[in-house]
Design an enzyme around this catalytic site. Sequence first.
Site: not given
Ligand code: F6P
Length: 528
Positions: A208, A214, A268-269, A354, A385, A494
Site C-alpha cells: 500500500k 521487507e 492493509g488487512r 491489528e 493431535h 519499524k
Molecule cells: O504491519 C503494519 C502494516 O502497515 C499492515 O497494516 C500492512 O498490511 C503491512 O504493514 C504492509 O504494509 P504495506 O502494504 O504498506 O507494505
Amino acid sequence: MITTTSSWKKLVALGKEAPQSTLSELFLGDAQRAARNTLDLNFGSASIVADFSKQNTTPEVIQALLALARDASVSTRRDAMFAGVPINTSEGQPALHVALRAPSTHKIVVDGIDVVKEVQQVRRSMAEFANGVRNGKIVGATGKPFTHIINVGIGGSDLGPALVWDALSCTLKPSLLCSFVSNIDPVEVEKVLENHDAQQTLVVMCSKTFSTSETLSNGRIIQQWLAASVGEAGVAQHCAVVSVDPQRATSAGIAFAHSFNIWPWVGGRYSVSSAVNLANVVAFGSDVFDDFLSGMRLVDEHFIDAPLAKNIPVMMGLISVWNRSILGRETQAVVPYSSALRLFAPYLQQLIMESNGKQVGSDNAVVATQTSPVVWGSIGTNSQHAFMQMLHQGTSVVPVDLIGFAKTSAVHDEAHDLLMANMFAQAQALAFGADSTEPQRAMPGNRASTVLMASELSAQTLGALIALYEHSVFVQGCVWGINSFDQWGVELGKKLAQNISQQIAQGAPSSDQDASTSQLLQWYLKHQ
Ligand code: F6P
C-alpha cells in the site's frame, strides 16, 4: 463510555451468574436452544450456517448483548462505514473496503470522487492484464509465457492473497503457480527463487505504502535475480506493482511495466478484495475473483439488512465481546476442518489483533475493558493431535470457532465425512465433557464453541467467510469504542529497527542504546 451503559452493567451481572448454568443444563432445559441460536445465510446454491448454541449464553445474555449493540450504535456506525464517512479518525479517512465489492451501480463519494467507479476501472484493468497473461499475449522479456507468479508483500499485502491462493488451489486448477515472499529473512526469498525460472516468472509487488522495508528488500533482491536472467532492460516487463501510489516504487528503484491502484481508504488487512489479490486474479482468472467478491458482497448486504438478532457478523462480534470482556477469556482459537484453510488463523490474527489490539479509544481515553483476544489456531484434525488437549482439560478456557464444509471436492468423500465427524465431536466434547470415576480422565465440558459451516469451499464462500470476520471485528471495535482501522502500535518497532540497522552497518551500538540492546548488538557483531 460503553461500560457505564445499563446493557454493559447487565452483562457484567449475568457474567457473574454464567458459571451457574452449564451448557449441559442449558440444553436440557430448552429443547429449542440449538434452533434458536443458529443463523443461516443463503445465497443462490450456496449457504452458510452459524451455530452459536454452544456458547455460554442464555436468552437473557443474548438480549443484553443486543441492547449493547444498540447502545454502541452499531447500526449507525455500520451505515457510516458503508457511506464513506471518515471513521478512521486518527488517519482522517474512511474505511471503505466494502466499496471494493460494491455493485457497479452504487455510488460512494469520497472527496468529490465516486470511488466505486474507480474501483470498477481498476478491476477492468486487472481482468485485462490477467487475460493477457493467461492467454500468452503478455509475456516475459525473452518472449516466453509466464508460468509462475511470485507475490512480494507482507501483512495484508501477503496474508490475504496467500490465504486465497492456498484455499482455492485445493479446489480449482490455477493456470499459473503462485509463491509468496514476505519475510525480510533472505533465506525465504532465496529459497523461493531457487525453484523459479526468471524468464517465466511474473512478480507482483504489493505494498500500500511502498515504504515497507521487507517488501523493498525482497523486491530489490528479486529484481537483481531477474536482471541476471533477462537483462536490466527486461526486468520491468516481469513486474507488476500494486500500491496507493505506484510512483513510490519507481522512487524506491523498483522497475515495473504494470501497475494497479489501491486507495488510502483500504486498510492493509482489509485489502484482500482489492488489487492486492492480483496474483490470484491472474492464476485463477477474473471470473473467480468476481465470485470471491460476490461472496463478500452478499455478506455486506446481510450485515446491512438483517436485524441485529439475525445478523451473523453482529452475533459473532457480540459473542466475542461477551467472551473477552465479560467472561475474561484471553484467547480465541480458530480451527477450520479444512486443509485448504491452513492459513486462515494467521490471516485472522492480523485482521483481529491489528484491528482491535488497542487500549485507547477513538475518544483518546483509555478503554475500561479488555479488547482484542489473542487469536490463534490451526486446522483440524491436526490440532486434535497437538493443542486440543489443553482446550478440553486445561486450566484456561478458550472459546473456539470450528469451521467446516458440507461438500468436498476430493474424490475420497468418506474421509471428508470422517473429518467433519471429528469437528462435530470436538464441539460436543468441549460443550458436554464426560464424567469419569478417575479424575484425570474426566472432561469438564461447558467450554464454548461456535460452529460455522458453508455448503462447500468455493471462491464465493471463502469471500463470504472472510467478510463475516471483517464485520465481526467492526462490531467488536464499535462496542469497545476503538478505531479498528489504524495500527500505530507497529510503527515504533519499524523506526527502532531502522536506527539499529544503521548501527549494525557502522559496526557499533550508539552510546545512547539501552544496556541490554547494546550488549546484544555487540555479541551479534562479534559472532557474525
Ligand atoms: O504491519 C503494519 C502494516 O502497515 C499492515 O497494516 C500492512 O498490511 C503491512 O504493514 C504492509 O504494509 P504495506 O502494504 O504498506 O507494505
